[in-house]
Design a protein around this motif. Structure first.
Motif, PDB file in Angstrom:
ATOM      1  N   PHE A   1      -4.946 -34.736 -12.286  1.00  0.00           N
ATOM      2  CA  PHE A   1      -4.675 -34.074 -13.365  1.00  0.00           C
ATOM      3  C   PHE A   1      -3.523 -34.684 -14.232  1.00  0.00           C
ATOM      4  O   PHE A   1      -3.778 -34.672 -15.409  1.00  0.00           O
ATOM      5  CB  PHE A   1      -4.136 -32.763 -12.892  1.00  0.00           C
ATOM      6  N   LEU A   2      -2.585 -35.171 -13.617  1.00  0.00           N
ATOM      7  CA  LEU A   2      -1.406 -35.664 -14.439  1.00  0.00           C
ATOM      8  C   LEU A   2      -1.982 -36.897 -15.191  1.00  0.00           C
ATOM      9  O   LEU A   2      -1.521 -37.166 -16.157  1.00  0.00           O
ATOM     10  CB  LEU A   2      -0.339 -36.113 -13.536  1.00  0.00           C
TER      11      LEU A   2
ATOM     12  N   VAL B   1       5.344 -27.933 -18.971  1.00  0.00           N
ATOM     13  CA  VAL B   1       4.548 -26.994 -18.771  1.00  0.00           C
ATOM     14  C   VAL B   1       3.307 -27.745 -17.989  1.00  0.00           C
ATOM     15  O   VAL B   1       2.815 -27.386 -16.961  1.00  0.00           O
ATOM     16  CB  VAL B   1       3.775 -26.556 -20.084  1.00  0.00           C
ATOM     17  N   ILE B   2       3.074 -29.024 -18.618  1.00  0.00           N
ATOM     18  CA  ILE B   2       2.033 -29.798 -17.791  1.00  0.00           C
ATOM     19  C   ILE B   2       2.222 -30.204 -16.160  1.00  0.00           C
ATOM     20  O   ILE B   2       1.652 -29.855 -15.078  1.00  0.00           O
ATOM     21  CB  ILE B   2       1.623 -30.929 -18.363  1.00  0.00           C
ATOM     22  N   ALA B   3       3.815 -30.479 -16.012  1.00  0.00           N
ATOM     23  CA  ALA B   3       4.211 -30.879 -14.916  1.00  0.00           C
ATOM     24  C   ALA B   3       4.280 -29.739 -13.851  1.00  0.00           C
ATOM     25  O   ALA B   3       3.669 -29.675 -12.704  1.00  0.00           O
ATOM     26  CB  ALA B   3       5.542 -31.347 -15.066  1.00  0.00           C
TER      27      ALA B   3
ATOM     28  N   VAL C   1     -11.031 -27.814 -14.242  1.00  0.00           N
ATOM     29  CA  VAL C   1     -10.406 -27.633 -15.455  1.00  0.00           C
ATOM     30  C   VAL C   1      -9.477 -29.020 -15.599  1.00  0.00           C
ATOM     31  O   VAL C   1      -8.938 -28.966 -16.691  1.00  0.00           O
ATOM     32  CB  VAL C   1      -9.540 -26.487 -15.558  1.00  0.00           C
ATOM     33  N   SER C   2      -9.193 -29.763 -14.651  1.00  0.00           N
ATOM     34  CA  SER C   2      -8.103 -30.963 -14.711  1.00  0.00           C
ATOM     35  C   SER C   2      -8.893 -32.151 -15.614  1.00  0.00           C
ATOM     36  O   SER C   2      -7.932 -32.832 -15.787  1.00  0.00           O
ATOM     37  CB  SER C   2      -7.850 -31.262 -13.300  1.00  0.00           C
ATOM     38  N   PHE C   3      -9.992 -32.147 -15.971  1.00  0.00           N
ATOM     39  CA  PHE C   3     -10.583 -33.278 -16.689  1.00  0.00           C
ATOM     40  C   PHE C   3     -10.339 -32.857 -18.050  1.00  0.00           C
ATOM     41  O   PHE C   3     -10.583 -31.825 -18.596  1.00  0.00           O
ATOM     42  CB  PHE C   3     -12.051 -33.322 -16.523  1.00  0.00           C
TER      43      PHE C   3
ATOM     44  N   TRP D   1      -0.238 -37.379 -19.200  1.00  0.00           N
ATOM     45  CA  TRP D   1       1.114 -37.033 -18.816  1.00  0.00           C
ATOM     46  C   TRP D   1       1.933 -38.413 -18.146  1.00  0.00           C
ATOM     47  O   TRP D   1       2.876 -38.792 -18.579  1.00  0.00           O
ATOM     48  CB  TRP D   1       1.342 -36.096 -17.975  1.00  0.00           C
ATOM     49  N   ILE D   2       1.190 -38.943 -17.412  1.00  0.00           N
ATOM     50  CA  ILE D   2       2.065 -40.262 -16.470  1.00  0.00           C
ATOM     51  C   ILE D   2       1.899 -41.371 -17.627  1.00  0.00           C
ATOM     52  O   ILE D   2       2.847 -42.054 -17.693  1.00  0.00           O
ATOM     53  CB  ILE D   2       0.948 -40.478 -15.492  1.00  0.00           C
TER      54      ILE D   2
END
Length: 753
Positions: free
Chosen positions: A604-605, A179-181, A313-315, A610-611
């Motif tokens: 965002f990643l 989902v995050i990807a 929203v990415s933070f 995620w990373i």
């Protein structure tokens, strides 16, 4: 095919409008009266109760005010803002007036449900009297809302819910990782102008916002975070007593967005407070980026507005910290509504000011920190606009005099009249918000909210020259110069610094009109003040630490997010750059936005973790990396994890202690367990004593509570700060000498007797 737009219900013909609301209300009332233990009925009550009371009262008020022909986004957000305001102020009036007529428990379940339903019915009848004129309702194109891109966007929140279920039940993060990807791909698709058409940008923003908030808030069946536990404690206190004590000191006790709104939603939805905070508040907060898209779109083109919202929203602050800070979630909604009013040109001035009064008062009773920041910005912007207007008027007068001296005549035979500069902020706005905010904070909850800001100002004033540029006293500066934990974290920090630089460049660009934008002078002025707040967070001692650096940045980004996009475009498309020299090719015109979208996706990643999870490089996300932190995390990551995430065993132990401990007994626990799980699930007030690092000598009859972090990791936090952690081995012998009265394997309670 087209259908009536249910969001713009205030534009429906009066008969259809009345029937729709009446059927909705009667259906919900029947479900509430049933009081069934059937799970399906309870789910239906939660959905319908949330939808009705979060939207319908506000729609009715819009009809009373004869506000029509707004966009779907405007109607939705204004209706939700008005509905929440009605709930909070209705609860306030009940707390004040009902005891005067002999009702000792004014905020009981029955009292709240009856009062709110009666209030809604009265408003509905008033709207029928006030607005009988025929109105043409808007329509929705079903081909667009049911198109493949739209269905794909609907699927993202659903997959998020499924993903959190797999994390909670099976400790599998695979679905959430996917989902995050996928979310990271969406801005790139927008940048390349592929798959998602411009008409679906608002839906994409809402889908992303809801998914990000739910991917953290739904982790665990219990609350997590810090402030949310004390907010739950106060809301529980109101529900237990069916009364709000407005004289009880404490900053949070003055915030109706917690002490009244949460209990009211619990009663009308049938959800307990845990799920009110984990579902109702995040879903409401998800409207903030949608409102920002409307604001940004009024001033920049659609893609830039979308990317600015994605940047916002990415933070991690948006979907992690805010998800555990209920009062600021609601406050930011009202702040965005005030900004929407500032850029609105389709609402009469009187109506605009009336809405400002409602939303401004609601902001003041929602969060003191956000209110003070907006108050200072509002005063500064009004002063700037007023002085610049006076200067412009004098300039016109001097020009007319010079023309008269050389025999020229101005049109109309006199001096040039000053044109309307489109200002929406007047002295009345400043006086109202200043008076209401300061009055509320001085009179409610013992005036502690007002005393807090006075002490902060005094503390900053006393240390501004002594600790200037001292990282130990300036949290923002300390974050900037700190050394990252690994090369990947260094890359992430570099990306953040790039965005900060782009914001500064973007502000310079709009000031010198170097971009094709339509920023209003008031918005530019607010952006400048927000930029100053950001600079103060880095340079002024104790400024960002007292307000909390991350929360301060979250607020200023509301104004500064589009500047990051503008800054990127200004640099990439500047004369002399490689991109500006391109003369052909389908990518030429969109290259800056494509590169910016890639930058934001990469950022965002990193922000979501995620990373770090993929690289197993000190991950910290409670949604994606629980097992990684427990297995491979160091002492500090584990302390942070168990400080925010509350294991189920800790909740069981806290509930047992809250139910069976003897009244008046002293409870020892480390700082994090005492302030979090024991506050929300043990209903114990946040106060010492905390577990000491050495020489532990509990008093007779005292309880000692140990959580999973204490028992499994053999560590504890505090007593001064949450991030302070230490081995508990030295005081374990003193704990074991007491009688063990409760244990579930990972949480234990001892009593000295």
């Amino acid at each position: 095919m087209q259908i009536r737009n249910p969001i713009t219900l205030n534009d429906w013909r009066i008969r259809s409008y009345f029937i729709a609301i009446l059927v909705f209300q009667l259906g919900l009332l029947v479900i509430q009266l049933l009081g069934s233990t059937n799970s399906h009925i309870l789910v239906l009550q939660a959905i319908l109760g949330f939808a009705f009371f979060s939207f319908i009262p506000g729609i009715i008020v819009l009809r009373i005010m004869r506000v029509h022909y707004l966009s779907t986004i405007e109607t939705l957000l204004y209706a939700v803002g008005l509905s929440i305001a009605i709930l909070m102020f209705t609860g306030l009036l009940m707390s004040v007036l009902y005891p005067l007529v002999g009702i000792s428990r004014p905020l009981s379940s029955g009292s709240i449900l009856m009062t709110i339903n009666v209030t809604t019915s009265i408003l509905l009848l008033l709207s029928l009297v006030r607005d009988k004129e025929p109105v043409e309702s808007g329509y929705i194109d079903t081909e667009m809302v049911l198109s493949r891109p739209a269905l794909l966007l609907y699927l993202v929140p659903l997959l998020t819910i499924i993903g959190t279920y797999f994390v909670n039940q099976y400790h599998s993060n695979g679905i959430l990782m996917l989902v995050i990807a996928f979310i990271a791909v969406i801005p790139i698709l927008v940048g390349f102008d592929r798959v998602i058409p411009e008409a679906l940008y608002p839906l994409a923003i809402l889908s992303i916002s809801v998914s990000l908030l739910l991917h953290t808030s739904l982790i665990s069946l219990y609350l997590w975070g810090y402030d949310i536990h004390y907010e739950t404690f106060l809301a529980n206190l109101v529900m237990d007593n069916a009364f709000w004590d407005s004289t009880s000191p404490g900053n949070v006790n003055a915030m109706l967005s917690v002490v009244l709104m949460a209990p009211i939603y619990s009663y009308i939805t049938g959800l307990d407070l845990t799920w009110v905070f984990k579902l109702v508040y995040p879903l409401t907060f998800a409207l903030v980026p949608l409102g920002l898209y409307h604001v940004f779109r009024r001033q920049v083109e659609a893609k830039s507005a979308f990317l600015a919202c994605f940047f916002f929203v990415s933070f991690i602050i948006f979907y992690a910290e805010m998800a555990s800070l209920a009062r600021q979630e609601i406050a930011e909604l009202f702040l965005v509504l005030l900004i929407m009013l500032m850029v609105a040109r389709n609402i009469p001035r009187t109506t605009n000011f009336t809405l400002f009064v409602v939303f401004g008062a609601s902001l003041a009773i929602s969060h003191y920190g956000t209110s003070y920041i907006y108050l200072l910005a509002l005063i500064a912007v009004w002063l700037y606009m007023t002085l610049s207007s006076i200067a412009a008027t004098r300039g016109d007068t001097m020009l007319n005099r010079s023309r008269t001296a050389v025999g020229e005549r101005s049109s109309g035979g006199g001096s040039l009249s000053r044109k309307d500069d489109g200002r929406t902020i007047t002295l009345a706005h400043v006086l109202f918000f200043t008076g209401f905010t300061l009055g509320w904070y001085m009179l409610v909850a013992g005036g502690t909210s007002f005393d807090t800001i006075v002490s902060i100002i005094d503390h900053i004033g006393n240390t501004i020259f002594v600790d200037l540029l001292n990282p130990e006293a300036t949290e923002g500066l300390d974050l900037l110069i700190s050394t990252p934990q690994s090369p990947l974290h260094t890359v992430a920090k570099g990306l953040h610094l790039i965005t900060l630089a782009l914001i500064v460049v973007g502000f310079i660009a709009i000031c010198f009109r170097r971009t094709n934008t339509n920023f209003s002078r008031e918005y530019v002025a607010f952006s400048f003040i927000a930029l100053l707040f950001g600079v103060a967070g880095v340079l002024v001692p104790n400024f960002s630490s007292t307000l909390n650096t991350s929360r301060l940045y979250q607020i200023v980004l509301i104004f500064l997010a589009p500047l990051c996009v503008i800054g990127g475009i200004s640099i990439l498309a500047a004369p002399g750059t490689y991109i500006s020299k391109l003369r052909s090719g389908w990518l030429t015109g969109r290259t800056p936005l494509v590169l910016i979208s890639v930058l934001f996706s990469l950022l965002f990643l990193f922000s979501t973790g995620w990373i770090y999870e993929c690289a197993n490089d000190q991950p910290s996300s409670i949604a994606l990396s629980q097992d990684s932190i427990k297995k491979y995390g160091g002492d500090t990551p584990k302390n942070v994890f168990y400080g925010t995430f509350i294991p189920e065993h800790d909740v069981f132990g806290a509930r047992w202690l809250g139910e069976y401990m003897r009244d008046g007994s002293i409870v020892y626990a480390d700082r994090t367990r005492k302030d979090n799980v024991l506050t929300s699930y043990g209903n114990l007030a946040r106060n010492p004593p905390f577990l000491p690092k050495t020489d532990f000598k509990p008093v007779w009859g005292a309880y000692t509570y140990l959580g999973t972090y204490n028992v499994v990791e053999r560590s504890a936090s505090g007593p001064e700060e949450y991030y302070d952690h230490w081995s508990i081995e030295e005081i374990y012998p003193a704990i074991y000498r007491n009688n063990k009265v409760y244990s579930n394997g990972q949480s234990g309670i001892y009593r000295n007797e």
